[in-house]
Scaffold this active site. Structure first.
Site, short mmCIF file in Angstrom:
data_model
loop_
_atom_site.label_atom_id
_atom_site.label_comp_id
_atom_site.label_asym_id
_atom_site.label_seq_id
_atom_site.Cartn_x
_atom_site.Cartn_y
_atom_site.Cartn_z
N ASP A 36 10.76 15.12 11.73
CA ASP A 36 11.16 13.72 11.43
C ASP A 36 11.29 13.42 9.95
OD1 ASP A 36 8.38 13.58 10.95
OD2 ASP A 36 8.13 11.64 11.94
N LEU A 127 -2.96 11.14 18.91
CA LEU A 127 -2.04 10.40 19.78
C LEU A 127 -1.65 9.07 19.12
CD1 LEU A 127 -3.63 11.14 23.28
CD2 LEU A 127 -1.79 12.35 22.14
N ASP A 174 6.12 8.29 14.92
CA ASP A 174 5.03 7.67 15.68
C ASP A 174 5.27 6.18 15.90
OD1 ASP A 174 4.07 10.18 15.32
OD2 ASP A 174 2.52 9.62 13.88
C1 GLA Z 1 2.48 13.11 12.35
C2 GLA Z 1 3.39 12.17 11.56
C3 GLA Z 1 4.78 12.14 12.16
C4 GLA Z 1 5.35 13.54 12.35
C5 GLA Z 1 4.33 14.45 13.05
C6 GLA Z 1 4.78 15.90 13.11
O1 GLA Z 1 2.27 12.62 13.64
O2 GLA Z 1 2.84 10.87 11.54
O3 GLA Z 1 5.63 11.35 11.36
O4 GLA Z 1 5.75 14.09 11.13
O5 GLA Z 1 3.07 14.40 12.42
O6 GLA Z 1 5.90 16.03 13.92
#
Ligand code: GLA
Length: 387
Positions: A36, A127, A174
């Site tokens: 992302d 999570l 997220d």
């Molecule tokens: C964390 C970050 C997300 C993403 C994931 C890995 O959850 O908050 O933005 O980069 O790691 O995919």
């Protein structure tokens, strides 16, 4: 749950006049990890577990916070005139950061609130309990002050607050997954331009099972930033020989052609993961749409291997959970999910195999690691709302 938080609100703040109740989910990412912030695709979904809030507006600038997850802390008081991050503020840095971020975006929060939270996302599990609190706070502020911002805007404000106020350099996944969640659907999001589609998660005869490693994250955040900058350097090296804006612009073939421009083997591996994981995510969503859950599962497994060998963000705990899961008959796919370095794995497991999965993986994990893992059979839920 509504009754429980209202009862507690009354106990903590004296009465429940003018109180409204809200919920925002947690999230799990099915595939598309560490893509992302590389302009790639992700495929997360919101969960039916998350954060509950009881809140009411005040007429002064005072902020009062209480979390049922940290009862020992009692009521933490602050003020809208003190929206500055601090260690002592603990978890309240998240809602305060969102209030600050609204102000930065020209939506001044003029009156304080009494807020009570209760989260049923397992603690520190990866999570996204913090993103859940951020989106929830944004939702409440919009409701209370009538700010003109849609749910996608709430996600961006949440990410902005996390980056600028809480100094965690996370991507958009997220907050987006939480703010835009839809029951029984995952979100196929292109982080290059935030275009997205929903894909139904109809796992006939199977369920999503999350295993929490219970490994406390320590060095995690600094490693996260380290991976980000390795990818940025690799991108700059590639940009000398090929016209791209992000690693997500490359397919595997083009990457192979130009990869020698990257000056270190480590950075080459990081970039290879970002490129291949993005391609895998696109293929996985196609597979799911074609009802090929078996292929989806294989791509999840390949994602884990890449995160283990090329991106190096797994560790013995997550590897043990996944490698033991792969041994269980009826497991369609299993991989680490989220940032890594601890946290959770996500597996798709046939209904009839779930008990055996929890038993076998749980025993093997405890024998190897020395403490227990926790397991959650989860459901895909909606985004935030008033309850
Ligand atoms: C964390 C970050 C997300 C993403 C994931 C890995 O959850 O908050 O933005 O980069 O790691 O995919």
């Amino acid at each position: 749950m509504k009754d429980t938080i209202l009862r507690k609100f009354k106990e903590v703040y004296g009465d429940t006049e003018g109180v409204k109740t809200f919920f925002a989910p947690g999230r799990v990412n099915l595939i598309g990890e560490h893509t992302d912030y590389n302009g790639g695709h992700v495929f997360p979904c919101a969960l039916t577990i998350g954060t509950y809030a009881a809140a009411r507006r005040r007429q002064d600038k005072k902020l009062r916070f209480y979390s049922m997850n940290f009862e020992k802390l009692g009521v933490l008081e602050s003020s809208l005139e003190d929206l500055v991050p601090s260690k002592e503020a603990g978890w309240t840095n998240y809602p305060k950061g969102v209030m600050w971020a609204f102000g930065q975006k020209g939506m001044e929060v003029t009156e304080g609130m009494d807020l009570l939270l209760y989260g049923n996302i397992p603690n520190g599990s990866g999570l996204s309990s913090s993103a859940s609190v951020e989106v929830l706070t944004g939702y409440i502020l919009r409701d209370f002050f009538g700010f003109e911002v849609d749910n996608q805007g709430l996600a961006l404000i949440g990410q902005y607050s996390e980056n600028q106020y809480n100094k965690v350099n996370c991507g958009i996944m997220d907050q987006f997954a939480i703010a835009m969640g839809r029951k029984d659907n995952a979100i196929f999001l292109d982080t290059a331009d935030l275009s997205y589609t929903y894909a139904p998660i109809a796992l006939k005869g199977a369920k999503i099972v999350i295993a929490s490693s219970n490994k406390k994250r320590g060095l995690g955040d600094s490693k996260y930033n380290e991976r980000r900058s390795e990818c940025e350097t690799a991108l700059a090296e590639l940009q000398k020989v090929v016209e791209i804006e992000s690693l997500g612009d490359l397919d595997q073939e083009t990457f192979e052609k130009y990869q020698s421009a990257i000056q270190s083997e480590v950075r080459r591996k990081r970039a290879r993961h970002a490129v291949c994981e993005n391609q895998r995510t696109i293929r996985a969503v196609e597979a799911l749409k074609a009802d090929d859950v078996a292929l989806f599962g294989q791509l999840m497994n390949a994602s884990h291997v890449s995160l283990r060998d090329d991106y190096e963000v797994t560790g013995v705990e997550l590897d043990t959970l996944v490698e033991e899961a792969w041994k269980v008959e009826g497991v369609i796919g299993s991989r680490m999910t989220g940032a890594g370095f601890g946290g959770c794995t996500v597996s798709i497991v046939r209904d009839e195999a779930i008990d055996a999965f929890i038993d076998q993986v749980g025993k093997a994990y405890e024998a190897r690691i020395g403490y227990k893992a926790d397991f959650y059979v989860v459901e895909v839920g909606d985004g935030p709302g008033e309850i």
